[in-house]
Design a protein around this motif. Structure first.
Motif, PDB file in Angstrom:
ATOM      1  N   THR A  22       0.739  -1.311  -0.061  1.00  0.00           N
ATOM      2  CA  THR A  22       0.487   0.327   0.059  1.00  0.00           C
ATOM      3  C   THR A  22       0.957   1.743   0.523  1.00  0.00           C
ATOM      4  O   THR A  22       0.416   2.752  -0.966  1.00  0.00           O
ATOM      5  CB  THR A  22      -1.128  -0.209   1.362  1.00  0.00           C
ATOM      6  OG1 THR A  22      -1.597  -1.434   1.222  1.00  0.00           O
ATOM      7  CG2 THR A  22      -2.011   1.158   1.455  1.00  0.00           C
ATOM      8  N   LYS A  23       1.838   1.135   0.829  1.00  0.00           N
ATOM      9  CA  LYS A  23       2.889   2.505   0.850  1.00  0.00           C
ATOM     10  C   LYS A  23       3.456   2.136  -0.221  1.00  0.00           C
ATOM     11  O   LYS A  23       3.948   3.836  -0.694  1.00  0.00           O
ATOM     12  CB  LYS A  23       3.822   2.091   1.940  1.00  0.00           C
ATOM     13  CG  LYS A  23       4.846   3.263   2.177  1.00  0.00           C
ATOM     14  CD  LYS A  23       5.880   3.169   3.900  1.00  0.00           C
ATOM     15  CE  LYS A  23       6.463   3.952   3.525  1.00  0.00           C
ATOM     16  NZ  LYS A  23       7.403   4.413   5.162  1.00  0.00           N
ATOM     17  N   ARG A  26       1.383   3.696  -3.449  1.00  0.00           N
ATOM     18  CA  ARG A  26       0.823   5.203  -3.111  1.00  0.00           C
ATOM     19  C   ARG A  26       2.264   6.245  -3.387  1.00  0.00           C
ATOM     20  O   ARG A  26       2.009   7.586  -3.477  1.00  0.00           O
ATOM     21  CB  ARG A  26       0.162   5.099  -1.355  1.00  0.00           C
ATOM     22  CG  ARG A  26      -0.761   5.275  -1.493  1.00  0.00           C
ATOM     23  CD  ARG A  26      -1.630   4.896  -0.291  1.00  0.00           C
ATOM     24  NE  ARG A  26      -3.074   4.134   0.383  1.00  0.00           N
ATOM     25  CZ  ARG A  26      -4.082   3.813   1.718  1.00  0.00           C
ATOM     26  NH1 ARG A  26      -3.292   5.275   2.655  1.00  0.00           N
ATOM     27  NH2 ARG A  26      -4.948   3.812   1.536  1.00  0.00           N
ATOM     28  N   ILE A  61      -6.646   4.567  -4.454  1.00  0.00           N
ATOM     29  CA  ILE A  61      -5.490   5.074  -4.167  1.00  0.00           C
ATOM     30  C   ILE A  61      -5.553   6.863  -4.614  1.00  0.00           C
ATOM     31  O   ILE A  61      -5.277   7.625  -3.372  1.00  0.00           O
ATOM     32  CB  ILE A  61      -4.288   5.388  -5.334  1.00  0.00           C
ATOM     33  CG1 ILE A  61      -3.820   3.149  -4.872  1.00  0.00           C
ATOM     34  CG2 ILE A  61      -2.802   6.179  -5.172  1.00  0.00           C
ATOM     35  CD1 ILE A  61      -2.604   3.039  -5.956  1.00  0.00           C
ATOM     36  N   LEU A  65      -5.469   9.667  -1.253  1.00  0.00           N
ATOM     37  CA  LEU A  65      -4.448  10.775  -1.518  1.00  0.00           C
ATOM     38  C   LEU A  65      -5.582  12.221  -2.137  1.00  0.00           C
ATOM     39  O   LEU A  65      -4.944  13.100  -1.333  1.00  0.00           O
ATOM     40  CB  LEU A  65      -3.550  10.484  -2.797  1.00  0.00           C
ATOM     41  CG  LEU A  65      -2.398   9.356  -3.125  1.00  0.00           C
ATOM     42  CD1 LEU A  65      -2.230   9.821  -4.816  1.00  0.00           C
ATOM     43  CD2 LEU A  65      -1.360   9.821  -2.288  1.00  0.00           C
TER      44      LEU A  65
END
Length: 303
Positions: A22-23, A26, A61, A65
């Motif tokens: 995920t990190k 993103r 995403i 964000l």
């Protein structure tokens, strides 16, 4: 008890891997957006959602964000229902409703047009894509969208590069950011720095309600299949090569290619009045010659 401990450990590993993925995704999307100034304050982003894993991931995403970005922007999900037989019309509205986000389902029977124009057995993807793009461009203006977000990733871009080289004799791909030919729309590809393998893992974790792309009966272009196979082999035998190919299209030297429209190869006069660079190994020693120094032509000139 031991089995429960092992199962818990496996779950923790999965959770940790998912957190890292995920990190990673993103971060890559955030960097692509920053590098190409894809999203600006006040933008209305029309996220084109096909029902495939990539567009689902892109929407996910972008929405994440949106909550942390230093600029304010809106995201509107748009699906183009092309009236393919068997298309599950309920899936995307249900999904968008579950996210509580603004969305449109746009009906446009491009399926009939494609079937009427493309001979049986030929791939329909090219014409289908052009018709879809035209509809999205027009609809973006109707709803006041300032950017159109598409779910193409790094693999798509590199595949397109090689397809154009091998079969079109052109050195071009799909840019992360594109202004349409009529200058009325801007297309962004937030997933440009993401690898498809990561998006597959992400989609598996998120359990998106994926709609297959082959409902129309058309199979993916055979040429693109060959390119995909080539990239897959590279990932196995030469990890990092696909990323390097992508980096190469960000680091172009027109003078080292051969396009006379990009670089003036016809007019390259020498100028020895400028300060001379120190060449490596420039201290040559002549060991033998049959040329009398008096015969050497003086080719120096004044500026």
């Amino acid at each position: 008890m031991i089995e429960d401990t092992i199962a818990l450990t496996n779950e923790q590993e999965i959770a940790l891997d998912t957190k890292k993925l995920t990190k990673k995704l993103r971060s890559k999307v955030g960097k692509a957006i920053a590098d190409y100034n894809m999203i600006e304050d006040g933008d209305v982003i029309m996220a084109a959602i096909s029902g495939g894993k990539d567009s689902f991931a892109m929407l996910d995403i972008l929405l994440a964000l949106q909550k942390s970005a230093p600029v304010n922007f809106k995201v509107i999900a748009v699906n183009l229902d092309q009236k393919q037989p068997g298309f599950p019309e309920h899936i995307l509205p249900t999904y968008f409703e579950s996210l509580n986000i603004p969305y449109y389902i746009v009906d446009k029977d491009t399926y009939s047009v494609v079937k009427a124009k493309v001979p049986e057995g030929r791939t329909t993807c090219g014409l289908c894509s052009r018709l879809r793009r035209g509809t999205l461009y027009s609809f973006a203006e109707e709803i006041g969208a300032t950017k159109i977000a598409l779910g193409h990733h790094m693999d798509d871009i590199v595949e397109t590069l090689f397809l154009n080289i091998f079969f079109g004799a052109k050195l071009k791909a799909m840019p992360p950011k594109l202004r349409s030919d009529d200058k009325r729309n801007t297309v962004i590809r937030p997933l440009s720095y993401c690898r498809e393998s990561d998006l597959i893992k992400w989609a598996d974790y998120k359990q998106y309600p994926i709609i297959p792309c082959n409902l129309c009966g058309s199979q993916e272009n055979l040429q693109r299949q060959h390119i995909k196979a080539m990239l897959t082999q590279w990932d196995t035998t030469s990890p990092g090569r696909v990323e390097n190919v992508f980096k190469s299209i960000k680091n172009v030297s027109p003078s080292q290619l051969a396009d006379t429209d990009l670089f003036d190869f016809k007019n390259l006069p020498i100028d020895r009045t400028v300060e001379k660079d120190e060449y490596e190994f420039s201290k040559e020693v002549v060991s033998s010659t049959n040329i009398d120094e008096s015969l050497i032509i003086d080719i120096s000139y004044q500026a």
